[in-house]
Scaffold this active site. Structure first.
Site, mmCIF file in Angstrom:
data_model
loop_
_atom_site.group_PDB
_atom_site.id
_atom_site.type_symbol
_atom_site.label_atom_id
_atom_site.label_comp_id
_atom_site.label_asym_id
_atom_site.label_seq_id
_atom_site.Cartn_x
_atom_site.Cartn_y
_atom_site.Cartn_z
ATOM 1 N N CYS A 193 -7.806 20.511 23.286
ATOM 2 C CA CYS A 193 -6.553 20.066 23.239
ATOM 3 C C CYS A 193 -6.175 19.125 24.362
ATOM 4 O O CYS A 193 -6.941 19.410 25.428
ATOM 5 C CB CYS A 193 -5.407 21.245 23.077
ATOM 6 S SG CYS A 193 -5.442 22.060 21.660
ATOM 7 N N CYS A 196 -5.039 20.745 27.725
ATOM 8 C CA CYS A 196 -5.930 21.813 28.558
ATOM 9 C C CYS A 196 -7.469 21.276 28.684
ATOM 10 O O CYS A 196 -8.085 21.998 28.841
ATOM 11 C CB CYS A 196 -5.783 23.047 27.672
ATOM 12 S SG CYS A 196 -4.320 23.683 27.361
ATOM 13 N N CYS A 215 -10.492 30.206 24.016
ATOM 14 C CA CYS A 215 -9.079 30.084 23.466
ATOM 15 C C CYS A 215 -8.737 31.238 22.750
ATOM 16 O O CYS A 215 -7.476 31.528 22.643
ATOM 17 C CB CYS A 215 -9.124 28.867 22.307
ATOM 18 S SG CYS A 215 -10.241 29.214 21.038
#
Length: 219
Positions: A193, A196, A215
């Site tokens: 993402c 991040c 994650c």
């Protein structure tokens, strides 16, 4: 539980990567096999193998709402080139909106990943027996400890590409003329993402400066 017990798992060290994937499709029904893709830097390799072995098999894409535009473009390009059967899933709109308004990705990355990744996958996990994943040992210390087969409660995870080297991955892309994710040339190795992910080698660009290394969907 699987009808194929641990004692019947083959030693994938003696199989080619294509033979490993074919073994899964030879021993499990199509609707028992879960295949997901983040359409990251190395995703095209396993997608290409699936395309060869079971062209219409569903590929589930987790729309977190925070993907790079380059990732979404890469997904479309691979879908067209490999004729992939992509199905998009994600968090309910109200839950995703909470992470946006709360800026959850800034102060509680675990919660943000749970809402936008882990929870949306939970139903799919329960409805399948086996999950094919394109992890590599070389990506981080956590993944170095994995074996080809990894029992997770009632779900069996299989990593058919686990022992490939970066050089072998690059060679596969070259031989099969697979396109590269646009961000790779800009210094990104592992791509998640936008909030991040920074430039970096292997997984060092993910959650940079944080203790977090996964994650949660692969734990």
């Amino acid at each position: 539980m699987d009808s194929i017990g641990e004692s019947s798992w083959p030693d994938f060290a003696y199989y080619s990567i294509e033979e490993r994937v074919r073994w899964i499709f030879d021993h499990y029904a199509e609707d028992e096999i879960l295949m997901t893709s983040s359409f990251g830097s190395s995703s095209a390799l396993l997608l290409h193998l699936i395309h060869k072995i079971s062209p219409d098999h569903p590929i589930y894409f987790l729309e977190t709402g925070y993907h790079f535009e380059e990732t979404l473009a890469y997904k479309e390009r691979l879908q067209q080139q490999l004729k992939l059967n992509i199905k998009t899933i994600g968090a309910p709109e109200n839950k995703h909106r909470f992470t946006e308004e709360n800026f959850t990705y800034e102060h509680n990355q675990d919660l943000c990943c749970f809402i936008n990744k882990v929870e949306p996958l939970s139903t799919l996990r329960k409805s399948h027996k086996i999950w094919l994943s394109g992890l590599f040992k070389y990506q981080n210390e956590n993944r170095k400890q994995l074996g080809f087969f990894d029992r997770k409660a009632d779900l069996l995870k299989v990593y058919p590409l686990l022992d490939m080297t970066p050089e072998e991955v690059h060679t596969y892309f070259f031989i099969h003329e697979l396109p590269s994710h646009e961000l790779v040339a800009k210094g990104y190795s592992s791509i998640g993402c936008t909030h991040c992910t920074v430039k970096g080698s292997e997984r060092e660009g993910r959650w940079s400066g944080k203790a977090k290394v996964e994650c949660g969907i692969h734990l």
